[in-house]
Design a protein around this motif. Sequence first.
Motif, PDB file in Angstrom:
ATOM      1  N   ILE A 131     -26.581  14.926  -5.827  1.00  0.00           N
ATOM      2  CA  ILE A 131     -27.758  16.217  -5.563  1.00  0.00           C
ATOM      3  C   ILE A 131     -29.144  16.093  -6.483  1.00  0.00           C
ATOM      4  O   ILE A 131     -29.127  15.646  -7.168  1.00  0.00           O
ATOM      5  CB  ILE A 131     -26.970  17.050  -5.566  1.00  0.00           C
ATOM      6  N   GLU A 132     -29.991  16.611  -5.208  1.00  0.00           N
ATOM      7  CA  GLU A 132     -31.302  17.254  -6.054  1.00  0.00           C
ATOM      8  C   GLU A 132     -32.235  18.197  -5.741  1.00  0.00           C
ATOM      9  O   GLU A 132     -31.924  19.131  -4.793  1.00  0.00           O
ATOM     10  CB  GLU A 132     -32.484  15.936  -5.097  1.00  0.00           C
ATOM     11  N   ALA A 133     -31.843  19.165  -7.031  1.00  0.00           N
ATOM     12  CA  ALA A 133     -33.052  20.013  -7.237  1.00  0.00           C
ATOM     13  C   ALA A 133     -33.458  20.229  -8.219  1.00  0.00           C
ATOM     14  O   ALA A 133     -33.447  19.844  -9.223  1.00  0.00           O
ATOM     15  CB  ALA A 133     -31.229  21.124  -7.657  1.00  0.00           C
ATOM     16  N   GLY A 134     -35.076  21.214  -8.157  1.00  0.00           N
ATOM     17  CA  GLY A 134     -35.300  21.573  -9.271  1.00  0.00           C
ATOM     18  C   GLY A 134     -36.160  20.655  -9.914  1.00  0.00           C
ATOM     19  O   GLY A 134     -35.996  20.338 -11.370  1.00  0.00           O
ATOM     20  N   GLY A 135     -36.730  19.302  -8.880  1.00  0.00           N
ATOM     21  CA  GLY A 135     -37.279  18.317  -9.070  1.00  0.00           C
ATOM     22  C   GLY A 135     -36.268  17.408 -10.021  1.00  0.00           C
ATOM     23  O   GLY A 135     -37.485  16.345 -10.364  1.00  0.00           O
ATOM     24  N   LEU A 136     -35.274  17.243  -9.809  1.00  0.00           N
ATOM     25  CA  LEU A 136     -34.212  16.331 -10.540  1.00  0.00           C
ATOM     26  C   LEU A 136     -33.946  16.015  -9.811  1.00  0.00           C
ATOM     27  O   LEU A 136     -32.823  16.599  -9.922  1.00  0.00           O
ATOM     28  CB  LEU A 136     -33.893  17.178 -12.092  1.00  0.00           C
ATOM     29  N   VAL A 137     -32.512  14.525 -10.161  1.00  0.00           N
ATOM     30  CA  VAL A 137     -31.442  13.965  -9.279  1.00  0.00           C
ATOM     31  C   VAL A 137     -30.225  14.661 -10.083  1.00  0.00           C
ATOM     32  O   VAL A 137     -30.641  14.207 -11.358  1.00  0.00           O
ATOM     33  CB  VAL A 137     -31.561  12.553  -8.548  1.00  0.00           C
ATOM     34  N   TRP A 138     -28.949  15.343  -9.725  1.00  0.00           N
ATOM     35  CA  TRP A 138     -28.101  15.322 -10.445  1.00  0.00           C
ATOM     36  C   TRP A 138     -26.300  14.671 -10.242  1.00  0.00           C
ATOM     37  O   TRP A 138     -26.521  13.940  -8.806  1.00  0.00           O
ATOM     38  CB  TRP A 138     -27.499  16.507 -10.296  1.00  0.00           C
ATOM     39  N   THR A 139     -26.040  14.102 -11.402  1.00  0.00           N
ATOM     40  CA  THR A 139     -24.939  13.444 -11.046  1.00  0.00           C
ATOM     41  C   THR A 139     -23.346  14.358 -11.526  1.00  0.00           C
ATOM     42  O   THR A 139     -23.151  14.623 -12.584  1.00  0.00           O
ATOM     43  CB  THR A 139     -24.943  11.946 -11.106  1.00  0.00           C
ATOM     44  N   CYS A 140     -22.076  14.065 -11.262  1.00  0.00           N
ATOM     45  CA  CYS A 140     -21.137  14.364 -11.616  1.00  0.00           C
ATOM     46  C   CYS A 140     -20.072  13.100 -12.599  1.00  0.00           C
ATOM     47  O   CYS A 140     -20.109  12.523 -10.934  1.00  0.00           O
ATOM     48  CB  CYS A 140     -20.610  15.964 -10.878  1.00  0.00           C
ATOM     49  N   VAL A 141     -19.112  13.597 -12.970  1.00  0.00           N
ATOM     50  CA  VAL A 141     -18.828  11.847 -13.244  1.00  0.00           C
ATOM     51  C   VAL A 141     -17.121  12.221 -13.205  1.00  0.00           C
ATOM     52  O   VAL A 141     -16.752  11.796 -13.999  1.00  0.00           O
ATOM     53  CB  VAL A 141     -19.646  11.324 -14.707  1.00  0.00           C
ATOM     54  N   SER A 142     -16.905  14.320 -13.461  1.00  0.00           N
ATOM     55  CA  SER A 142     -15.725  13.900 -14.007  1.00  0.00           C
ATOM     56  C   SER A 142     -14.499  13.872 -12.488  1.00  0.00           C
ATOM     57  O   SER A 142     -12.938  13.763 -12.335  1.00  0.00           O
ATOM     58  CB  SER A 142     -15.880  15.885 -13.583  1.00  0.00           C
ATOM     59  N   GLY A 143     -14.776  13.215 -11.320  1.00  0.00           N
ATOM     60  CA  GLY A 143     -14.333  12.741 -10.269  1.00  0.00           C
ATOM     61  C   GLY A 143     -13.671  14.004  -9.081  1.00  0.00           C
ATOM     62  O   GLY A 143     -12.581  14.190  -8.101  1.00  0.00           O
ATOM     63  N   GLU A 144     -14.080  15.635 -10.069  1.00  0.00           N
ATOM     64  CA  GLU A 144     -13.795  16.869  -8.985  1.00  0.00           C
ATOM     65  C   GLU A 144     -15.274  17.262  -8.820  1.00  0.00           C
ATOM     66  O   GLU A 144     -15.923  16.787  -8.545  1.00  0.00           O
ATOM     67  CB  GLU A 144     -12.628  17.512 -10.263  1.00  0.00           C
ATOM     68  N   THR A 145     -14.428  17.917  -8.108  1.00  0.00           N
ATOM     69  CA  THR A 145     -15.732  18.738  -7.179  1.00  0.00           C
ATOM     70  C   THR A 145     -16.657  19.932  -8.401  1.00  0.00           C
ATOM     71  O   THR A 145     -16.296  20.239  -9.456  1.00  0.00           O
ATOM     72  CB  THR A 145     -15.939  20.746  -6.519  1.00  0.00           C
ATOM     73  N   PRO A 146     -18.309  19.409  -8.657  1.00  0.00           N
ATOM     74  CA  PRO A 146     -18.609  19.735  -9.536  1.00  0.00           C
ATOM     75  C   PRO A 146     -18.549  21.806 -10.115  1.00  0.00           C
ATOM     76  O   PRO A 146     -18.935  22.481  -9.450  1.00  0.00           O
ATOM     77  CB  PRO A 146     -19.960  19.416  -9.209  1.00  0.00           C
ATOM     78  N   LEU A 147     -18.722  21.932 -11.172  1.00  0.00           N
ATOM     79  CA  LEU A 147     -19.025  23.467 -11.180  1.00  0.00           C
ATOM     80  C   LEU A 147     -20.247  23.618 -11.210  1.00  0.00           C
ATOM     81  O   LEU A 147     -20.940  23.517 -11.692  1.00  0.00           O
ATOM     82  CB  LEU A 147     -17.743  23.926 -12.489  1.00  0.00           C
ATOM     83  N   PHE A 148     -20.126  25.218 -10.621  1.00  0.00           N
ATOM     84  CA  PHE A 148     -21.618  25.825 -11.067  1.00  0.00           C
ATOM     85  C   PHE A 148     -22.263  25.006 -10.263  1.00  0.00           C
ATOM     86  O   PHE A 148     -22.061  23.723  -9.461  1.00  0.00           O
ATOM     87  CB  PHE A 148     -22.032  26.182 -12.436  1.00  0.00           C
ATOM     88  N   GLY A 149     -23.808  25.646  -9.944  1.00  0.00           N
ATOM     89  CA  GLY A 149     -24.789  24.507  -9.286  1.00  0.00           C
ATOM     90  C   GLY A 149     -25.676  24.148 -10.025  1.00  0.00           C
ATOM     91  O   GLY A 149     -25.666  24.360 -11.034  1.00  0.00           O
ATOM     92  N   PRO A 150     -25.986  23.226  -9.738  1.00  0.00           N
ATOM     93  CA  PRO A 150     -27.805  22.385 -10.622  1.00  0.00           C
ATOM     94  C   PRO A 150     -28.529  23.926 -10.489  1.00  0.00           C
ATOM     95  O   PRO A 150     -29.090  24.819 -10.172  1.00  0.00           O
ATOM     96  CB  PRO A 150     -28.033  21.492  -9.746  1.00  0.00           C
TER      97      PRO A 150
END
Length: 361
Positions: A131-150
Amino acid sequence: MTMTQEPAATEGFEVQGNTQLNMAGEERLYQQLKRFWQPVAFSDDLTDSPQQVTLFDTRLAVARLDGEAHVFSDICRHRGSALSLGRIDGCWLRCAYHGWAYDAEGTVVDIPARPELNGKLTAQLPSYPTIEAGGLVWTCVSGETPLFGPSECPELDDPSYRFLRFDPYEWDCSVARRLENYFDFSHFAHVHHGILGDRDEAEIADYDVVRHGSELRITAGPFIEYTDNVKNSAVNHDGLTYEAWKRYRVYMPNAMKLNSSAGVTEDFVLYVAVAPVNRRRTRCFTFVGRNYALDRDQEFHDMQYVILGQDQPIVESQRPEELPVDLTAEMHVKGADAGTVEYRRWLISIADGEIALAPTG
């Protein structure tokens, strides 16, 4: 969770027995952090070439394909070379070694040495939500739905503000050590004496700390700052110092935005997101913005590096490197350390798997 025993508190201090993790707790926190969005690149830097990043000791390739950011495991399924050494070929990521190409889903779509295998060979590259938010590219490596938002920084989209983006850098400390340094108010007067504080006026007034959704919100001040620097260049009086007020939004567990007064209407913004390279090394992404002195980029750039240069040896010297730590206890000054204490308590809840949004009403 096993907690360290709380010894008797010295008057005026709060002993962090109830915000200490043992070594097993530290490991649980590190694993739980994988369930959150982590920053991996500046959005504007992700153009026509892939980038390599290391997150949780895992090598990743970040690429923009057909206009969208994607994060993959940085290892070609053919011979294991780094895909980040490759190139963007239309809407494919093509390996530099033998030319295998992968689409946005991580599926092999072209094998130049044996084109008759295209569409027939089953080979899938591990990919991660992006996802892109706040000028950054974000990822999540857990294999689950990411917790909280960026995290977010609305001022990035406000035309009255001008921002500088600093090259990512890495420090030898944990994510938590790095982030809490920004709202560890007692250090301003000593580490940044003559700029952001005065060691002869180091008292910290009580301040407000509240949980709101996935954030800690802190309003604190006044802080004695000096006026002979670009940050406070708009202060309209003849004194050598200025009383600044600071508003923080700490986006759990790995980002923060500071709005610091720099005059009657002048607003200085520091927006930072951090990610674990490993347990004891952290990658930092930094934006500095303001709605005044718009023609003084170089001075803001230089001042930021002065502040970083003062903080780095202190933060990297802290032992153990991880936070919370397996010491018998750490002592915190009541009131002055309220923000960092609340941050640590929330981290302990995260380590225990007690992860929930705070009330927002």
